[in-house]
Design an enzyme around this catalytic site. Sequence first.
Site, PDB file in Angstrom:
ATOM      1  N   THR A  43     -30.452  28.540  -7.975  1.00 50.51           N
ATOM      2  CA  THR A  43     -28.775  28.440  -8.467  1.00 50.51           C
ATOM      3  C   THR A  43     -28.003  30.100  -7.791  1.00 50.51           C
ATOM      4  O   THR A  43     -29.737  30.289  -7.437  1.00 50.51           O
ATOM      5  CB  THR A  43     -29.415  29.140 -10.595  1.00 50.51           C
ATOM      6  OG1 THR A  43     -29.865  29.574 -10.418  1.00 50.51           O
ATOM      7  CG2 THR A  43     -29.373  27.814 -10.947  1.00 50.51           C
ATOM      8  N   GLU A 189     -26.909  23.185 -11.278  1.00 54.24           N
ATOM      9  CA  GLU A 189     -27.731  21.526 -12.248  1.00 54.24           C
ATOM     10  C   GLU A 189     -26.989  20.413 -12.601  1.00 54.24           C
ATOM     11  O   GLU A 189     -27.848  19.424 -12.747  1.00 54.24           O
ATOM     12  CB  GLU A 189     -27.361  22.875 -13.641  1.00 54.24           C
ATOM     13  CG  GLU A 189     -28.760  23.838 -13.304  1.00 54.24           C
ATOM     14  CD  GLU A 189     -28.139  24.874 -13.095  1.00 54.24           C
ATOM     15  OE1 GLU A 189     -28.352  26.305 -14.194  1.00 54.24           O
ATOM     16  OE2 GLU A 189     -26.192  24.924 -12.954  1.00 54.24           O
ATOM     17  N   LYS A 295     -14.666  41.544 -24.122  1.00 51.71           N
ATOM     18  CA  LYS A 295     -15.244  41.291 -24.924  1.00 51.71           C
ATOM     19  C   LYS A 295     -14.435  42.588 -25.533  1.00 51.71           C
ATOM     20  O   LYS A 295     -15.494  43.761 -25.523  1.00 51.71           O
ATOM     21  CB  LYS A 295     -16.311  41.392 -25.702  1.00 51.71           C
ATOM     22  CG  LYS A 295     -16.982  39.865 -25.582  1.00 51.71           C
ATOM     23  CD  LYS A 295     -18.860  39.765 -26.161  1.00 51.71           C
ATOM     24  CE  LYS A 295     -19.052  38.434 -25.642  1.00 51.71           C
ATOM     25  NZ  LYS A 295     -20.662  38.582 -25.607  1.00 51.71           N
ATOM     26  N   TRP A 300     -11.764  38.031 -27.631  1.00 48.29           N
ATOM     27  CA  TRP A 300     -12.048  37.923 -26.162  1.00 48.29           C
ATOM     28  C   TRP A 300     -11.102  37.751 -25.226  1.00 48.29           C
ATOM     29  O   TRP A 300      -9.325  37.301 -25.260  1.00 48.29           O
ATOM     30  CB  TRP A 300     -12.633  36.179 -26.127  1.00 48.29           C
ATOM     31  CG  TRP A 300     -14.000  35.995 -26.149  1.00 48.29           C
ATOM     32  CD1 TRP A 300     -15.115  37.279 -26.912  1.00 48.29           C
ATOM     33  CD2 TRP A 300     -14.870  35.344 -26.534  1.00 48.29           C
ATOM     34  NE1 TRP A 300     -15.788  36.894 -27.460  1.00 48.29           N
ATOM     35  CE2 TRP A 300     -16.604  35.041 -27.260  1.00 48.29           C
ATOM     36  CE3 TRP A 300     -14.461  33.859 -26.069  1.00 48.29           C
ATOM     37  CZ2 TRP A 300     -17.368  35.148 -27.294  1.00 48.29           C
ATOM     38  CZ3 TRP A 300     -16.115  32.800 -26.128  1.00 48.29           C
ATOM     39  CH2 TRP A 300     -17.030  33.981 -26.536  1.00 48.29           C
TER      40      TRP A 300
END
Length: 400
Positions: A43, A189, A295, A300
Amino acid sequence: MDLTPLHRDGLTVVGYEEFISAQPETFDWPDLDEQSAAAMCYTSGTTGTPKGVAYSHRSTYLHSMAACAADGLRVGCDDRILAIVPMFHANAWGLVYAALMAGADLLMPDRFLQAEPLVRLIDAQKPTVAGAVPTIWNDVLNFVEANPSYDISSLGLVACGGSAVPVHLMEIFEEKYGVQVVQAWGMTETSPLATVARPPASLDTQERWRLRATQGRPVPGVELRIVGDAGNELPHDGEAVGELQVRGPWITGSYIGEEDDGEKFQDGWLRTGDVGRIDERSFVTLTDRTKDVIKSGGEWISSVELELLLAGHPDVLEASVIGVPDEKWQERPLAVIVVRDGREPTPAHLRDFLVGKVAKWWLPERWCFVSEVPKTSVGKFDKKRLRSLHAEGELAVVEI
């Protein structure tokens, strides 16, 4: 036959046709377990430590079929594939394997991934399909705009992913150059293809563009869901926002050499770390990474939505938004801007541009103008690096 290599400037040069003529015409294919590992990638580590992902022969074959399918990337035998994405990123061999499966031609640009050599290659070799992150295509567009003698119209499909693709970028490519940029989503993935933004042809133009701005809907074989903070599955109504989870025959179920306590894998589902919503047509809109969402005061703020809006301003070349500490609100957005040559937008001007497009409390008070946004090895904005630069006081921040 004399295959003596030429030695020139420290390089060894071997003639391709001579080389293959000396090779056997048959190959004894090994008898392999289709479930055994065929390849491995790590990754990118954009938000955390890189992790190893293995791909089996079976998963690679099935992923290639999905890329060739009509609801995938539609790779066919008449295509000429320009593989721009580095092979070490997100198993970018997927497009190469699809080309092999379909019998398509392959163009390999080597390490020359800057706009000028890419455009010269496109003009000369006429590829029909290509794929890369949005920053690459932004650079390509700027080069072509400045050098209109080059022809890139052979590209029938540009699969674009890695980060959200600004709508204005897709519109200019399509309306001015006849190049269709199709947004796709995936991860290391997921091998990487998981979704493609292909709206139904029956919809009107406005609705089709709205859906093309999403990350698309899952290709056959992939399942998606969104999950709330309490672990409950949320409705696909285009409004509920949660973490995107995915599963399927080419989705990894574990990382190499690492134990998982449910943080990333849960009952066969991969927890992607992406936050977003799914509508009734199964189109996914990603609003942020769980580690990048801002946040502020218990609410959000989507850094991705702010970036896409700012990237649509005519004076802005690149825009990246990160959350920075704030004594009153916990976090507030910092907009990091690269300005187009010859333009001089002010923070107040750009902030006014956002008014009415987002909630008032989303509007950034902190702005920073840089010559270039730090990027990872594959061209994504390196927000980890941006946060580090801010913490070290290396960014010249203007507050308004």
